[in-house]
Scaffold this active site. Structure first.
Site, mmCIF file in Angstrom:
data_model
loop_
_atom_site.group_PDB
_atom_site.id
_atom_site.type_symbol
_atom_site.label_atom_id
_atom_site.label_comp_id
_atom_site.label_asym_id
_atom_site.label_seq_id
_atom_site.Cartn_x
_atom_site.Cartn_y
_atom_site.Cartn_z
ATOM 1 N N LYS A 204 5.725 -24.557 -49.432
ATOM 2 C CA LYS A 204 6.058 -23.867 -48.193
ATOM 3 C C LYS A 204 5.516 -22.452 -48.289
ATOM 4 O O LYS A 204 5.888 -21.687 -49.180
ATOM 5 C CB LYS A 204 7.563 -23.851 -48.003
ATOM 6 C CG LYS A 204 7.956 -23.037 -46.794
ATOM 7 C CD LYS A 204 9.342 -23.359 -46.357
ATOM 8 C CE LYS A 204 9.705 -22.541 -45.146
ATOM 9 N NZ LYS A 204 11.079 -22.807 -44.740
ATOM 10 N N LYS A 258 3.871 -27.154 -45.764
ATOM 11 C CA LYS A 258 4.257 -26.454 -44.534
ATOM 12 C C LYS A 258 3.709 -25.048 -44.560
ATOM 13 O O LYS A 258 3.893 -24.371 -45.569
ATOM 14 C CB LYS A 258 5.787 -26.441 -44.476
ATOM 15 C CG LYS A 258 6.382 -25.647 -43.342
ATOM 16 C CD LYS A 258 7.887 -25.688 -43.457
ATOM 17 C CE LYS A 258 8.509 -24.866 -42.357
ATOM 18 N NZ LYS A 258 9.945 -24.826 -42.456
HETATM 19 C C1 PBG Z 1 13.457 -21.781 -43.248
HETATM 20 C C2 PBG Z 1 12.736 -22.598 -42.251
HETATM 21 C C3 PBG Z 1 11.546 -22.230 -41.646
HETATM 22 C C4 PBG Z 1 11.227 -23.240 -40.763
HETATM 23 C C5 PBG Z 1 12.200 -24.242 -40.884
HETATM 24 N N1 PBG Z 1 13.134 -23.812 -41.812
HETATM 25 C C6 PBG Z 1 10.671 -21.056 -41.884
HETATM 26 C C7 PBG Z 1 11.229 -19.718 -41.824
HETATM 27 O O1 PBG Z 1 12.089 -19.376 -41.028
HETATM 28 O O2 PBG Z 1 10.758 -18.913 -42.620
HETATM 29 C C8 PBG Z 1 10.042 -23.213 -39.887
HETATM 30 C C9 PBG Z 1 9.870 -24.336 -38.959
HETATM 31 C C10 PBG Z 1 8.904 -24.059 -37.894
HETATM 32 O O3 PBG Z 1 8.297 -22.990 -37.787
HETATM 33 O O4 PBG Z 1 8.726 -24.981 -37.089
HETATM 34 N N2 PBG Z 1 14.310 -22.477 -44.056
#
Ligand code: PBG
Length: 334
Positions: A204, A258
């Protein structure tokens, strides 16, 4: 002027032969997208009968649990195998340790129970990251300006049990703390949830493509600083392999990359290296880009959606989390 004919140059190999007709292109097609590849991320809010639009994610709603279950039922009918839930809770319920994540009657867990009752065959994937619950908007507990690793891991390991108790099939961890997969596995097994899966957000990245999601869960205003002390540097690729190695050893069942589209090379590397089930997340910023591009007339919305998702498959993704899931499943049914 060429001195040789094209057939002499190519030794008669003309790849365009297989591209002449749609029936022929279909026969030689290497990758096809189908509804079984899709996971639908769903945003939850309190209330009843609520379907609340999200400004930065046109077409995506925050659902109250009753509406979310209805929507999940529809998605299931369209052949979508699973949903992944994210809550948007009241700001005054947020605190330093994200303690609301431990509430067995929190949004995530109430949805899981309702969904398992109403649509038992639809997979429910929950997330133990603390960002929807912390007053900092960070994925972990902040102490003296630092996102502390081990205390966060303890908290999310407890959350994993609460989510498994509610009936989550797969618990995911999107917070990138060190040692979390192993700790969650131990904690689930210790509570008798040996069959609950772990989807690790292995790679991520500290990305600029998460903005609309943060509006959706309500962390956009509160978040200070970025997440680069715990998410991966977008400039790195070997590091993703290193993360994956650890996650696999710690007991991850599925790996995830991601964001998606700018990171297709990472999907391919993980797939080649480990042959693990590998998912990708077409994140909110990717969704918003396609929607904005289409709105401006810069691109054809439907084609851009299908193309981008097909490219995930080509890169090696086994499944894709996408806000387009129900729409794509409908398109594919035609
Ligand atoms: C953090 C989280 C994120 C997303 C889902 N859970 C990233 C963040 O806030 O840093 C991103 C999902 C998206 O952008 O669709 N746990």
């Amino acid at each position: 002027m060429n001195t040789r004919t094209i057939d002499e140059i190519t030794s008669g190999r003309r790849l365009r032969r297989n591209r002449r007709f749609e029936w022929n292109r279909r026969l030689v097609r290497e990758h096809t997208l189908n509804s079984g590849d899709l996971i639908w991320p769903v945003f939850l809010v309190e209330g009843e009968g609520v379907r609340e639009p999200i400004r930065l994610l046109p077409g995506v709603m925050r659902f109250s649990i009753d509406e979310a279950v209805k929507a999940a039922k529809e998605a299931h009918k369209l052949g979508i195998p699973a949903v992944a839930t994210f809550p948007s809770i009241a700001q005054d319920l947020r605190d330093v340790t994200g303690s609301q994540i431990l509430d067995p009657d929190g949004l995530i867990n109430r949805f899981t129970r309702a969904s398992k009752r109403e649509v038992p065959d639809m997979g429910v994937i929950t997330d133990v990251a603390l960002d929807p619950f912390t007053s900092s908007g960070h994925d972990g507990i902040v102490r003296d300006g630092i996102i502390v690793n081990d205390e966060t891991v303890e908290q999310i390991s407890r959350a994993a049990i609460v989510q498994a108790e509610a009936g989550a099939d797969i618990v995911s961890c999107s917070e990138m703390m060190d040692g979390r997969v192993g700790a969650i596995r131990d904690s689930l097994n210790g509570a008798g949830f040996n069959d609950t899966g772990i989807l690790s957000y292995t790679a991520k990245y500290a990305s600029s493509f998460y903005g609309p999601y943060r509006e959706a869960v309500g962390t956009d205003k509160m978040l200070k600083g970025d997440k680069s002390t715990y998410f991966l540097d977008p400039a790195n690729s070997d590091e993703a392999l290193h993360e994956a190695m650890l996650d696999i050893n710690e007991g991850a069942d599925i790996l995830m990359v991601k964001p998606g589209l700018p990171y297709l090379d990472i999907i391919r590397r993980l797939k080649n290296e480990f042959s693990m089930p590998t998912f990708a997340y077409q994140v909110s910023g990717e969704y918003a880009m396609i929607m904005a591009g289409a709105e401006k007339g810069f691109l054809d919305e439907e084609r851009a959606i299908i193309e981008s998702l097909t490219c995930f498959k080509r890169a090696g993704a086994d499944a894709i989390l996408t806000y387009f899931a129900p729409r794509v499943a409908e398109i594919l049914q035609r």
